[in-house]
Design an enzyme around this catalytic site. Structure first.
Site, PDB file in Angstrom:
ATOM      1  N   ASP A  17     -31.878  44.764  76.745  1.00  0.00           N
ATOM      2  CA  ASP A  17     -30.566  45.336  76.401  1.00  0.00           C
ATOM      3  C   ASP A  17     -29.769  45.543  77.694  1.00  0.00           C
ATOM      4  O   ASP A  17     -30.334  45.640  78.773  1.00  0.00           O
ATOM      5  CB  ASP A  17     -30.738  46.699  75.692  1.00  0.00           C
ATOM      6  CG  ASP A  17     -29.528  47.078  74.852  1.00  0.00           C
ATOM      7  OD1 ASP A  17     -29.615  47.010  73.617  1.00  0.00           O
ATOM      8  OD2 ASP A  17     -28.473  47.425  75.431  1.00  0.00           O
ATOM      9  N   ASN A  22     -29.923  39.513  68.581  1.00  0.00           N
ATOM     10  CA  ASN A  22     -29.340  40.658  67.875  1.00  0.00           C
ATOM     11  C   ASN A  22     -28.164  41.291  68.626  1.00  0.00           C
ATOM     12  O   ASN A  22     -27.289  41.882  68.001  1.00  0.00           O
ATOM     13  CB  ASN A  22     -30.457  41.696  67.659  1.00  0.00           C
ATOM     14  CG  ASN A  22     -29.915  43.043  67.271  1.00  0.00           C
ATOM     15  OD1 ASN A  22     -29.564  43.269  66.111  1.00  0.00           O
ATOM     16  ND2 ASN A  22     -29.794  43.955  68.238  1.00  0.00           N
ATOM     17  N   TYR A  63     -14.367  39.205  65.717  1.00  0.00           N
ATOM     18  CA  TYR A  63     -15.732  39.451  65.235  1.00  0.00           C
ATOM     19  C   TYR A  63     -16.093  38.454  64.126  1.00  0.00           C
ATOM     20  O   TYR A  63     -17.173  37.860  64.140  1.00  0.00           O
ATOM     21  CB  TYR A  63     -15.840  40.894  64.724  1.00  0.00           C
ATOM     22  CG  TYR A  63     -17.242  41.304  64.303  1.00  0.00           C
ATOM     23  CD1 TYR A  63     -18.216  41.601  65.254  1.00  0.00           C
ATOM     24  CD2 TYR A  63     -17.595  41.400  62.960  1.00  0.00           C
ATOM     25  CE1 TYR A  63     -19.502  41.984  64.868  1.00  0.00           C
ATOM     26  CE2 TYR A  63     -18.869  41.784  62.562  1.00  0.00           C
ATOM     27  CZ  TYR A  63     -19.820  42.079  63.522  1.00  0.00           C
ATOM     28  OH  TYR A  63     -21.089  42.448  63.141  1.00  0.00           O
ATOM     29  N   LYS A 109     -19.137  35.701  64.238  1.00  0.00           N
ATOM     30  CA  LYS A 109     -20.252  35.720  63.293  1.00  0.00           C
ATOM     31  C   LYS A 109     -20.302  34.427  62.463  1.00  0.00           C
ATOM     32  O   LYS A 109     -21.378  33.982  62.065  1.00  0.00           O
ATOM     33  CB  LYS A 109     -20.160  36.963  62.401  1.00  0.00           C
ATOM     34  CG  LYS A 109     -20.382  38.266  63.174  1.00  0.00           C
ATOM     35  CD  LYS A 109     -21.786  38.308  63.776  1.00  0.00           C
ATOM     36  CE  LYS A 109     -22.028  39.499  64.655  1.00  0.00           C
ATOM     37  NZ  LYS A 109     -23.390  39.566  65.217  1.00  0.00           N
ATOM     38  N   ILE A 144     -24.461  48.640  57.958  1.00  0.00           N
ATOM     39  CA  ILE A 144     -25.721  49.326  58.263  1.00  0.00           C
ATOM     40  C   ILE A 144     -25.396  50.521  59.156  1.00  0.00           C
ATOM     41  O   ILE A 144     -24.652  50.370  60.141  1.00  0.00           O
ATOM     42  CB  ILE A 144     -26.691  48.377  59.017  1.00  0.00           C
ATOM     43  CG1 ILE A 144     -26.816  47.002  58.303  1.00  0.00           C
ATOM     44  CG2 ILE A 144     -28.049  49.045  59.194  1.00  0.00           C
ATOM     45  CD1 ILE A 144     -27.385  47.033  56.912  1.00  0.00           C
ATOM     46  N   THR A 183     -25.611  52.397  61.971  1.00  0.00           N
ATOM     47  CA  THR A 183     -26.124  52.300  63.343  1.00  0.00           C
ATOM     48  C   THR A 183     -25.046  52.880  64.265  1.00  0.00           C
ATOM     49  O   THR A 183     -23.911  53.119  63.819  1.00  0.00           O
ATOM     50  CB  THR A 183     -26.332  50.832  63.750  1.00  0.00           C
ATOM     51  OG1 THR A 183     -25.044  50.201  63.795  1.00  0.00           O
ATOM     52  CG2 THR A 183     -27.237  50.070  62.801  1.00  0.00           C
TER      53      THR A 183
HETATM   54  N1  LIG Z   1     -24.264  47.765  61.838  1.00  0.00           N
HETATM   55  C1  LIG Z   1     -23.750  46.928  60.964  1.00  0.00           C
HETATM   56  O1  LIG Z   1     -23.129  47.341  59.966  1.00  0.00           O
HETATM   57  C2  LIG Z   1     -23.902  45.435  61.148  1.00  0.00           C
HETATM   58  C3  LIG Z   1     -23.544  44.606  60.075  1.00  0.00           C
HETATM   59  C4  LIG Z   1     -23.670  43.230  60.219  1.00  0.00           C
HETATM   60  C5  LIG Z   1     -24.145  42.692  61.397  1.00  0.00           C
HETATM   61  N2  LIG Z   1     -24.487  43.516  62.424  1.00  0.00           N
HETATM   62  C6  LIG Z   1     -24.949  42.883  63.658  1.00  0.00           C
HETATM   63  O2  LIG Z   1     -26.245  43.349  63.972  1.00  0.00           O
HETATM   64  C7  LIG Z   1     -26.419  43.379  65.387  1.00  0.00           C
HETATM   65  C8  LIG Z   1     -26.861  44.761  65.815  1.00  0.00           C
HETATM   66  O3  LIG Z   1     -25.861  45.675  65.410  1.00  0.00           O
HETATM   67  P1  LIG Z   1     -26.044  47.267  65.504  1.00  0.00           P
HETATM   68  O4  LIG Z   1     -25.219  47.821  64.411  1.00  0.00           O
HETATM   69  O5  LIG Z   1     -27.471  47.634  65.645  1.00  0.00           O
HETATM   70  O6  LIG Z   1     -25.243  47.516  66.866  1.00  0.00           O
HETATM   71  P2  LIG Z   1     -25.373  48.660  67.986  1.00  0.00           P
HETATM   72  O7  LIG Z   1     -24.060  48.728  68.680  1.00  0.00           O
HETATM   73  O8  LIG Z   1     -25.902  49.911  67.399  1.00  0.00           O
HETATM   74  O9  LIG Z   1     -26.460  48.016  68.952  1.00  0.00           O
HETATM   75  C9  LIG Z   1     -26.185  46.845  69.654  1.00  0.00           C
HETATM   76  C10 LIG Z   1     -26.971  46.796  70.936  1.00  0.00           C
HETATM   77  O10 LIG Z   1     -26.567  45.614  71.640  1.00  0.00           O
HETATM   78  C11 LIG Z   1     -26.420  45.935  73.006  1.00  0.00           C
HETATM   79  N3  LIG Z   1     -25.483  45.011  73.646  1.00  0.00           N
HETATM   80  C12 LIG Z   1     -24.133  44.957  73.523  1.00  0.00           C
HETATM   81  N4  LIG Z   1     -23.633  43.985  74.307  1.00  0.00           N
HETATM   82  C13 LIG Z   1     -24.702  43.408  74.929  1.00  0.00           C
HETATM   83  C14 LIG Z   1     -24.836  42.350  75.870  1.00  0.00           C
HETATM   84  N5  LIG Z   1     -23.776  41.695  76.353  1.00  0.00           N
HETATM   85  N6  LIG Z   1     -26.077  42.021  76.272  1.00  0.00           N
HETATM   86  C15 LIG Z   1     -27.169  42.671  75.794  1.00  0.00           C
HETATM   87  N7  LIG Z   1     -27.103  43.706  74.943  1.00  0.00           N
HETATM   88  C16 LIG Z   1     -25.875  44.059  74.516  1.00  0.00           C
HETATM   89  C17 LIG Z   1     -25.926  47.369  73.032  1.00  0.00           C
HETATM   90  O11 LIG Z   1     -26.184  47.981  74.277  1.00  0.00           O
HETATM   91  C18 LIG Z   1     -26.701  47.978  71.874  1.00  0.00           C
HETATM   92  O12 LIG Z   1     -27.925  48.535  72.291  1.00  0.00           O
HETATM   93  C19 LIG Z   1     -25.079  42.941  65.982  1.00  0.00           C
HETATM   94  O13 LIG Z   1     -25.107  41.576  66.283  1.00  0.00           O
HETATM   95  C20 LIG Z   1     -24.100  43.228  64.863  1.00  0.00           C
HETATM   96  O14 LIG Z   1     -22.947  42.437  64.947  1.00  0.00           O
HETATM   97  C21 LIG Z   1     -24.374  44.863  62.324  1.00  0.00           C
END
Ligand SMILES: NC(=O)c1ccc[n+]([C@@H]2O[C@H](COP(=O)([O-])OP(=O)(O)OC[C@H]3O[C@@H](n4cnc5c(N)ncnc54)[C@H](O)[C@@H]3O)[C@@H](O)[C@H]2O)c1
Length: 256
Positions: A37, A90, A156, A160, A189, A191
């Protein structure tokens, strides 16, 4: 025996949210996990949690948008654990809200660099190691926003959608190497990413939470573990005949 016993997995963006839940679950099911990360301290903490539970893990600071860092960390992780079988792309950011008209070039570039280019870089540098291991599984986090549109997060959605079709292209390109590539499409989700996006001036957080939950026919938001279990399936040998597919985990969001 765990479902990914003795496999080696690298998870990006694993310090929190879906990435953290995935790293913990893969470790619980027997994989050695490279927890990577941007947030190095938080990644260390997740690796610590895995050790405390008796699992194998090591943390690396990694910005997926920097190819040299990606190449170095993936090589180091494979060296540390002896191979690489599973990559979970991710790491992602939502970026600033805005239509195409409202989005700046800098905002567009930042979202694409992390989400789309990061997935590309990690795949590019993982494939030779997986080929050497005799195969592997790459799981890419797209979103319901990679399948359907909404009105105000243009960059975004584009990122995606790119991940969705990259997954199919890479599935075809690397099938003969027995490297499977699939995308996962979560609904909303709960988060830190969603929590940050739920800050609406003048509206109570509970009201925003409840409005977002109602977008899903099942009536709730998802939890990180709901997505982690889908990722575990695609990473495991249970999915040995699954490649180029889209696993939608969205409480019915896209069923309408
Ligand atoms: N939460 C949702 O509702 C949701 C829905 C659909 C898809 N997603 C996708 O799931 C994945 C995880 O989402 P989340 O909600 O857990 O997000 P989050 O923001 O809680 O966690 C994302 C993590 O990625 C890290 N990160 C960001 N930029 C980075 C980089 N350049 N290099 C390495 N690490 C980096 C951040 O430090 C963080 O720890 C993402 O790709 C997001 O687009 C999330």
């Amino acid at each position: 025996m765990g479902r990914v016993q003795d496999k080696v997995a690298l998870v990006t963006g694993a310090a929190q949210g879906i990435g953290r839940a995935t790293a913990l679950l893969l470790a619980r099911e027997g994989a050695a996990v490279a927890v990577t990360d941007l947030q190095a301290g938080e990644a260390e903490a997740v690796a610590g949690e895995i050790h405390a539970a008796g699992g194998r893990a090591r943390a690396w600071a990694l910005d997926v948008s920097k190819e040299a860092e990606v190449a170095a960390v993936i090589a180091e992780a494979a060296k540390a654990f002896g191979r690489l079988d599973i990559l979970v792309n991710n790491a992602g950011i939502s970026g600033a809200n805005g239509t195409a008209e409202e989005t700046s070039e800098a905002d567009w570039d930042q979202v694409m660099a992390t989400n789309a280019k990061g997935t590309f870089f990690c795949t590019k540098h993982a494939v030779p190691l997986m080929r050497r291991a005799g195969g592997g599984s790459i799981v890419n986090l797209s979103s319901v926003y990679g399948i359907v549109g909404s009105h105000n997060v243009a960059a975004y959605h584009a990122s995606k959608g790119a991940i969705r079709i990259m997954s199919k292209t890479d599935a075809l390109a690397f099938a003969e190497d027995r490297i499977r590539v699939n995308s996962v499409h979560p609904g909303f989700i709960w988060t830190p990413m969603l929590e940050a996006g739920a800050q609406v001036p003048g509206v109570a957080p509970e009201a925003v939470h409840s409005a977002m939950a109602k977008l899903h026919p099942l009536g709730t938001l998802g939890e990180p573990e709901d997505v982690a279990h889908g990722i575990l399936y695609l990473a495991s040998e249970e999915a040995k005949f699954v490649t180029g597919s889209e696993l939608v985990i969205d409480g019915g969001y896209t069923a309408r």
